[in-house]
Design an enzyme around this catalytic site. Structure first.
Site, PDB file in Angstrom:
ATOM      1  N   LYS A 109       0.855  -1.212   0.000  1.00 54.08           N
ATOM      2  CA  LYS A 109       0.000   0.000   0.000  1.00 54.08           C
ATOM      3  C   LYS A 109       0.883   1.252   0.000  1.00 54.08           C
ATOM      4  CE  LYS A 109      -0.285  -0.267   5.042  1.00 54.08           C
ATOM      5  NZ  LYS A 109      -1.113  -0.718   6.184  1.00 54.08           N
TER       6      LYS A 109
ATOM      7  N   ARG B   3     -10.524   0.452  15.476  1.00 52.54           N
ATOM      8  CA  ARG B   3     -10.395   1.322  14.309  1.00 52.54           C
ATOM      9  C   ARG B   3     -11.267   0.776  13.177  1.00 52.54           C
ATOM     10  NH1 ARG B   3      -4.513   1.879  11.542  1.00 52.54           N
ATOM     11  NH2 ARG B   3      -5.095  -0.239  10.940  1.00 52.54           N
TER      12      ARG B   3
ATOM     13  N   TYR C  72      16.268  30.378   7.716  1.00 53.19           N
ATOM     14  CA  TYR C  72      15.078  31.137   8.128  1.00 53.19           C
ATOM     15  C   TYR C  72      15.019  31.314   9.638  1.00 53.19           C
ATOM     16  CZ  TYR C  72      13.042  30.541   3.470  1.00 53.19           C
ATOM     17  OH  TYR C  72      12.789  30.581   2.133  1.00 53.19           O
TER      18      TYR C  72
HETATM   19  C1  LIG Z   1      -0.331  -1.745   6.809  1.00 51.27           C
HETATM   20  C2  LIG Z   1      -0.909  -2.999   7.329  1.00 51.27           C
HETATM   21  C3  LIG Z   1      -0.090  -4.115   7.535  1.00 51.27           C
HETATM   22  C4  LIG Z   1       1.416  -4.071   7.428  1.00 51.27           C
HETATM   23  O1  LIG Z   1       1.903  -3.593   8.658  1.00 51.27           O
HETATM   24  P1  LIG Z   1       3.485  -3.421   8.922  1.00 51.27           P
HETATM   25  O2  LIG Z   1       3.553  -2.935  10.323  1.00 51.27           O
HETATM   26  O3  LIG Z   1       3.962  -2.410   7.940  1.00 51.27           O
HETATM   27  O4  LIG Z   1       4.089  -4.741   8.710  1.00 51.27           O
HETATM   28  C5  LIG Z   1      -0.700  -5.286   7.919  1.00 51.27           C
HETATM   29  N1  LIG Z   1      -2.033  -5.349   8.105  1.00 51.27           N
HETATM   30  C6  LIG Z   1      -2.844  -4.292   7.944  1.00 51.27           C
HETATM   31  C7  LIG Z   1      -4.295  -4.438   8.179  1.00 51.27           C
HETATM   32  C8  LIG Z   1      -2.312  -3.079   7.562  1.00 51.27           C
HETATM   33  O5  LIG Z   1      -3.112  -2.027   7.412  1.00 51.27           O
END
Ligand SMILES: *Cc1c(COP(=O)(O)O)cnc(C)c1O
Length: 380
Positions: free
Chosen positions: A35, A134, A268
């Protein structure tokens, strides 16, 4: 001189890290989580590299799955947030996408979708809220949710029960055992449910830190994300840090050099003031590239084989580095922002965030250069 800011992506490191996930959880299959543009590394390129090794990929949202299909990726793609319309269900059903179902609204869409119209059976992952609060169904609602879905002939009867840890980067935290217990109680109850005997339930719980350090959470499918990219997995140093190979080497170069006198400030707001005669190198990377603005006066880069402090504020397109103690710095010198020598998590900590945030935040302005032998390049 052209701007040399780029993210060098070592594809062999990604393969190495995926194989580690398999080694650390040899009873499981690992779905490669790509992702957010493969955590900033380039989803298409990473997917093409991993496709021969993995059984499936996972992305967060529908559009990410579509763009991987357009890029020619053919292995199954799990959409972690599931779908939001009948049209998206139709696309998933005909394009070998697996769907996370995490809310009643998605069950309604699936039931509405006249699924028998579509050729392929849809494979579902059912999200259970084991304590993250969540996404997902409450444990007590899982059975009735499955009963609603059981009427559809077009839904695959193998369903992956899934949940996600809220404290995986801190494995000893009691929350992890609590979630494990809740998750397994749901699984045990479903197996005994006489209304649901058509289903075959399998499980998925572990993300990267749990793959590395919580073997009790390894089931049929694990979901490694961050570990594929080689960032360290825990809040504190851990033995696995040395096994993972960082895949992203974020580099830039020196575009200006000057000497300043004691009392003169840099950048800055004049937030950094020289205490001695100082050599300042200006480096062509800024917050618009994804270098975190929060690190002012509080971070290091790697230049000429040494660490050097970033001083003053991070600008949109530049940072300034105190190179007083490093001999022979010149215009055009390569500067590592993070990668082989400076772990991304160290920069992240100084910015008050996590490696995931910095990796995914490298902006589209930064070209990604793909290589397979980064150690050779880095040795120059
Ligand atoms: C992003 C995600 C993962 C991967 O998690 P990592 O900590 O990057 O290994 C696994 N399961 C879900 C549901 C996620 O949203």
């Amino acid at each position: 001189m052209s701007r040399l800011t780029k993210a060098i992506i070592d594809l062999d490191a990604i393969v190495h890290n995926f194989k580690l996930a398999q080694k650390w959880s040899n009873r499981s299959d690992n779905i490669a989580v790509i992702k957010a543009n493969a955590y900033g590394h380039g989803a298409k390129e990473i997917a093409l590299k991993l496709e021969p090794l993995v059984k499936a990929f996972a992305v967060a949202i529908f559009e990410e799955a579509v763009s991987l299909r357009k890029a020619g990726i053919s292995k199954p793609i799990l959409i972690l947030q599931g779908v939001n319309s009948v049209e998206e269900v139709a696309y998933a059903a005909t394009n070998n996408c697996w769907l996370m179902v995490h809310h009643q609204a998605q069950v309604d869409i699936l039931v509405d979708a006249e699924l028998t119209r579509f050729h392929d059976k849809i494979r579902l992952w059912l999200k259970i809220d084991s304590g993250m609060h969540r996404l997902g169904f409450n444990p007590e609602d899982v059975a009735s949710t499955l009963e609603q879905l059981s009427s559809s002939a077009a839904i695959d009867k193998e369903v992956v029960l899934c949940s996600h840890f809220s404290h995986a980067s801190d494995i000893p935290h009691p929350q992890n055992q609590k979630q494990l217990k809740i998750f397994n109680a749901v699984f045990a109850k479903l197996k005994q449910n006489s209304q649901l005997t058509d289903f075959n339930f399998i499980r998925s719980l572990a993300n990267s830190p749990a793959i590395a350090a919580l073997p009790d959470s390894h089931y049929e499918w694990n979901r490694p994300g961050i570990m594929l990219y080689g960032a360290s997995l825990f809040d504190v140093p851990h033995v696995t840090d040395k096994d993972l190979k960082p895949a992203m080497h974020f580099i830039s170069s020196v575009i200006s050099l000057r000497k300043i006198k004691p009392g003169q400030s840099v950048g800055y707001g004049g937030k950094w003031v020289a205490q001695r005669e100082s050599s300042i190198a200006t480096v062509a990377v800024g917050y618009a590239d994804g270098y975190p603005r929060q690190v002012y006066n509080n971070s290091e880069v790697f230049i000429r084989g040494r660490r050097a402090p970033v001083i003053g504020t991070v600008s949109m397109d530049m940072i300034t580095v105190d190179v007083t103690d490093i001999a022979r710095v010149s215009i055009g010198d390569a500067v590592e922002l993070w990668g082989k020598n400076i772990p991304v998590n160290i920069v992240a900590k100084q910015a008050g965030t996590i490696g995931y945030d910095l990796l995914t935040g490298v902006s589209p302005r930064v070209p990604r250069d793909y290589t397979s032998n980064y150690s050779k390049i880095a040795g120059r």
